[in-house]
Design an enzyme around this catalytic site. Structure first.
Site, PDB file in Angstrom:
ATOM      1  N   ARG A 216      -2.560 -11.029  47.960  1.00  0.00           N
ATOM      2  CA  ARG A 216      -1.626 -10.184  47.223  1.00  0.00           C
ATOM      3  C   ARG A 216      -0.347 -10.927  46.850  1.00  0.00           C
ATOM      4  O   ARG A 216       0.335 -10.548  45.890  1.00  0.00           O
ATOM      5  CB  ARG A 216      -1.294  -8.920  48.026  1.00  0.00           C
ATOM      6  CG  ARG A 216      -2.510  -8.032  48.329  1.00  0.00           C
ATOM      7  CD  ARG A 216      -3.326  -7.712  47.064  1.00  0.00           C
ATOM      8  NE  ARG A 216      -4.356  -6.729  47.323  1.00  0.00           N
ATOM      9  CZ  ARG A 216      -5.607  -7.005  47.672  1.00  0.00           C
ATOM     10  NH1 ARG A 216      -6.005  -8.273  47.806  1.00  0.00           N
ATOM     11  NH2 ARG A 216      -6.481  -6.031  47.892  1.00  0.00           N
TER      12      ARG A 216
ATOM     13  N   ARG B  29      14.535   1.138  67.777  1.00  0.00           N
ATOM     14  CA  ARG B  29      14.714   0.444  66.508  1.00  0.00           C
ATOM     15  C   ARG B  29      14.075  -0.948  66.461  1.00  0.00           C
ATOM     16  O   ARG B  29      13.841  -1.486  65.377  1.00  0.00           O
ATOM     17  CB  ARG B  29      16.211   0.294  66.192  1.00  0.00           C
ATOM     18  CG  ARG B  29      16.951  -0.587  67.179  1.00  0.00           C
ATOM     19  CD  ARG B  29      18.460  -0.380  67.171  1.00  0.00           C
ATOM     20  NE  ARG B  29      19.105  -1.218  68.182  1.00  0.00           N
ATOM     21  CZ  ARG B  29      19.140  -0.935  69.475  1.00  0.00           C
ATOM     22  NH1 ARG B  29      18.561   0.158  69.934  1.00  0.00           N
ATOM     23  NH2 ARG B  29      19.753  -1.734  70.333  1.00  0.00           N
TER      24      ARG B  29
ATOM     25  N   ALA C  98      30.693 -14.463  67.054  1.00  0.00           N
ATOM     26  CA  ALA C  98      30.775 -15.879  67.402  1.00  0.00           C
ATOM     27  C   ALA C  98      29.481 -16.607  67.065  1.00  0.00           C
ATOM     28  O   ALA C  98      29.503 -17.728  66.535  1.00  0.00           O
ATOM     29  CB  ALA C  98      31.098 -16.036  68.891  1.00  0.00           C
TER      30      ALA C  98
ATOM     31  N   ASN D  11      26.432 -10.720  67.296  1.00  0.00           N
ATOM     32  CA  ASN D  11      27.841 -10.976  67.637  1.00  0.00           C
ATOM     33  C   ASN D  11      28.454 -11.992  66.683  1.00  0.00           C
ATOM     34  O   ASN D  11      27.771 -12.867  66.140  1.00  0.00           O
ATOM     35  CB  ASN D  11      27.984 -11.418  69.099  1.00  0.00           C
ATOM     36  CG  ASN D  11      27.415 -12.795  69.348  1.00  0.00           C
ATOM     37  OD1 ASN D  11      28.088 -13.793  69.184  1.00  0.00           O
ATOM     38  ND2 ASN D  11      26.131 -12.837  69.728  1.00  0.00           N
TER      39      ASN D  11
ATOM     40  N   GLY E  48      16.917  -5.733  66.573  1.00  0.00           N
ATOM     41  CA  GLY E  48      16.693  -4.803  65.479  1.00  0.00           C
ATOM     42  C   GLY E  48      16.431  -5.467  64.152  1.00  0.00           C
ATOM     43  O   GLY E  48      15.531  -5.058  63.407  1.00  0.00           O
TER      44      GLY E  48
ATOM     45  N   CYS F  80      33.682 -18.277  54.421  1.00  0.00           N
ATOM     46  CA  CYS F  80      34.483 -17.963  53.231  1.00  0.00           C
ATOM     47  C   CYS F  80      34.676 -16.455  53.098  1.00  0.00           C
ATOM     48  O   CYS F  80      35.691 -15.993  52.573  1.00  0.00           O
ATOM     49  CB  CYS F  80      33.800 -18.500  51.976  1.00  0.00           C
ATOM     50  SG  CYS F  80      33.759 -20.289  51.812  1.00  0.00           S
TER      51      CYS F  80
ATOM     52  N   CYS G  28      25.833  -2.193  69.160  1.00  0.00           N
ATOM     53  CA  CYS G  28      25.000  -0.994  69.131  1.00  0.00           C
ATOM     54  C   CYS G  28      25.077  -0.224  70.446  1.00  0.00           C
ATOM     55  O   CYS G  28      24.987   0.999  70.464  1.00  0.00           O
ATOM     56  CB  CYS G  28      23.546  -1.373  68.850  1.00  0.00           C
ATOM     57  SG  CYS G  28      23.280  -2.171  67.254  1.00  0.00           S
TER      58      CYS G  28
ATOM     59  N   CYS H 158      33.344 -25.166  55.239  1.00  0.00           N
ATOM     60  CA  CYS H 158      32.562 -25.814  54.177  1.00  0.00           C
ATOM     61  C   CYS H 158      33.385 -26.664  53.224  1.00  0.00           C
ATOM     62  O   CYS H 158      32.833 -27.260  52.294  1.00  0.00           O
ATOM     63  CB  CYS H 158      31.780 -24.762  53.379  1.00  0.00           C
ATOM     64  SG  CYS H 158      32.809 -23.641  52.391  1.00  0.00           S
TER      65      CYS H 158
END
Length: 249
Positions: A11, A70, A130, A128, A38, A173, A186, A246
């Protein structure tokens, strides 16, 4: 490609934009997924079903009963099992051809350098701030495309960072690493279960598009989903000339 593969992936192969060449790129690709919760659950299942040849899944947590509302890669029978092992089993049940590496670990900068360097595409499905910043920095260093998603309560977001494009904004950015940021989880704020499925599936779709070279990615756009109204908003983002991550790439 074997006869079984031609049938399994038919497919996708039928799509003019993918075809046999695109599916072969998928089979040869290596996806790195940070987080098996999740977002990581649907992302991993869709990438495995699509035939991504190698998938490395990283998470340090174990399956808890509260996850099952979930995190669809896990089951009641696997409560207490490391999430990466649980998800790897679900992926193997769908597609035993995929080579899955399950790493039960919390990644740091050194580990990310090694993991990201070897990946075709990276999916940040962590929970998270970090970790998101660390994953972004590693992707920028190694010029690897990144699909970043997040969901909390009824709100979701997704974007693509592609350091192969000199004009592509990185995650920092959009969300500066030194910004004052109140971490929300959560476990304390709650999350509307289907939204992680929506965003996680979209992360898989963006990753497959990047691998196969199909369509236009979400690079330079942040999609935000209001799950209460089920409305999407798009924010155009540009690379910051003084971005600490960056600017020197």
């Amino acid at each position: 490609m074997t006869d079984d593969q031609l049938l399994r992936y038919s497919r996708h192969i039928l799509l003019d934009e993918v075809g046999i060449e695109g599916q072969e790129r998928v089979l040869a690709a290596h996806a790195l997924i940070i987080g098996a919760g999740g977002l990581g659950s649907p992302a991993a299942l869709y990438l495995a079903s699509a035939g991504v040849g190698r998938i490395t899944l990283v998470d340090d947590d174990v399956v808890d009963l509260t996850n099952l509302q979930r995190q669809i890669a896990h089951t009641t029978a696997r409560v207490g099992t490391p999430k990466v092992q649980s998800a790897a089993q679900a992926m193997a049940d769908i597609n035993p051809e995929v080579q899955v590496t399950a790493l039960q670990a919390r990644v740091d900068a050194a580990a990310l350098d090694s993991l990201v360097r070897d990946a075709t595409v990276v999916l940040d499905c962590s929970d998270n701030y970090a970790t998101r910043q660390a994953v972004n920095a590693a992707c920028v260093r190694h010029h690897k495309p990144l699909v970043a998603g997040a969901v909390i309560q009824f709100d979701g977001q997704i974007t693509v960072v592609d350091p192969r494009d000199a004009q592509s904004p990185c995650y920092a950015c959009i969300f500066p690493p030194d910004a004052e940021f109140e971490e929300v989880r959560c476990s304390t704020m709650g999350v509307f279960a289907p939204l992680v499925g929506v965003v996680g599936a979209m992360q898989a779709a963006e990753a497959l598009k990047l691998i196969a070279g199909v369509g236009q990615s979400l690079e330079g756009r942040l999609l935000m989903l209001d799950g209460r109204a089920m409305e999407w908003n798009t924010m155009r983002v540009q690379r910051h000339a003084d971005c600490p991550v960056c600017v020197a790439r």
